[in-house]
Scaffold this active site. Sequence first.
Site, PDB file in Angstrom:
ATOM      1  NE  ARG A 299       1.316  -0.821  -3.363  1.00 53.61           N
ATOM      2  CZ  ARG A 299       0.710   0.478  -4.353  1.00 53.61           C
ATOM      3  NH1 ARG A 299       0.823   1.115  -5.255  1.00 53.61           N
ATOM      4  NH2 ARG A 299       0.430  -0.592  -5.677  1.00 53.61           N
TER       5      ARG A 299
ATOM      6  CE  LYS B 174      -6.863  -9.190  -6.799  1.00 55.31           C
ATOM      7  NZ  LYS B 174      -5.763  -7.871  -7.562  1.00 55.31           N
TER       8      LYS B 174
END
Length: 499
Positions: free
Chosen positions: A349, A275
């Site tokens: 996920r 990020k």
Amino acid sequence: MQFNFAAAKAVDSGVWVVGAAEGTGLLPAAAKADKASGGAIGRAMPSCQFKAKAGQVLEVLAPAGVGVSRIVVLGLGKAEQFDGTAAEAAAAAALGRLSGSAETEVAFEIDPPKGGKVKGAALAAHIAFGAKLKSYSFNQYRTKDLDEHQSKLAKVTVLTGDVAAARRSWARMAAVAEGVFLARDLVNEPPNVLSPQEFARRAKALSKAGLKVNVLGEAEMKKLGMGALLGVGQGSERESQLVVLTWNGSRRKTASPVAFVGKGVCFDSGGLSLKTGTGMMGMKGDMGGAAAVAGTMQALAARRAKVNAVGVIGLVENMPDGAAQRPDDVVKSMSGQTIEILNTDAEGRLVLADALWYAQEKFNPKLVIDLATLTGAIMVALGQENAGLFSNDDRLSERLTQAGKAAGEPVWRMPLGKAYDKLLKSKIADMKNIGGQYAGAITAAQFLQRFVKEKTPWAHLDIAGVAWQDNEKKPLIPSWSTGWGVRLLDRFVADNYED
């Protein structure tokens, strides 16, 4: 802070909080306070443009003729819109107004407006609940200027005509509030403190509330084939964990449980798909779903809920190092399905894939609900007002929607469909872990659905927009973390699944 209920009496010390309704003006207790203070409230209303709209607060300091230090008049809004959540917001507004003051005690004497949806003991309990939620603070790491951050309030009294009934209602709400506080504490903790192991240690302490707690380490998860979850954490020095919280409160001890599954990424750097610096700030909160599950399970146990429930929490830290998962890796999940990793920042996920499958394999639940701060895309769609709801079951969706509305934690149903599945098609594996440029929240939910067994009612709550936010915009949230999901899930269980 101490919370009490008492029969109506003269308030002669501390802060006296009364109410007014939009369009009808001062309610009985407020009219009484106005008369006792020689009309001070009535004189102040025009100059303050106080019209009793929801959220408005009017203060009269050191009023003559009464022994209280100040009178606070709460605007309750329109009578037909005054319900439990409105009462909670009003009480929170009062405590917010007293923040930073030297006040030590406050008494609420709030009359229900004619035509309002909540009254009596229920109103008293909601007033206490709103005040309780607003009283939260997280000051563990402050070493100076504590007076600026800590409330002096020590005692809250709610006056009501049915003290016994109010106390009964409050007992349940107090348990839920403590669950919310646990969730907020977990999310607010800095990531150098709250590692997966530390989260698991705190979860073990919930056995004192009556929960059965089991923790699986990496060796045990490897034996179960949890390659998706373990792949996320392999770049961290801190070992991944799977926490299982069980509450068997149903009179039918063999009844299938409701299952809650939480994403617990204790810090998300993005992994090798790193990020930006700005994007990384706040990623200590990427375990908001896991925190909500822990808080919900504590609340159910504390109030002795007559239901069987299980919480499964996948705890990892997503970090980049020489052992970290790479883009283009292929991992095998516990379900046996293979996943091509194209972006290591789409990690939640993967954690949920194995946690969902474990919950179904181990407990054969009647339904599964997962919570996760999963995608920024859901914030683009819904902002910070609603969580995204995805489900394979209309009845479950409707029940969650109604519970969210009643609890003040609204959800908005988003679509699922086979047309979105093609976005997850991999050239070399059963699926890839990201879709394309569009429908990011939907493709994430489509991914999760592949790990839900046929005929199992399932809902996915993407809480990225509601798990933490600017507290100035939310009256019940005096901190960065909201504890979102605890009130919703507890209400969902209470309304639908208790014996």
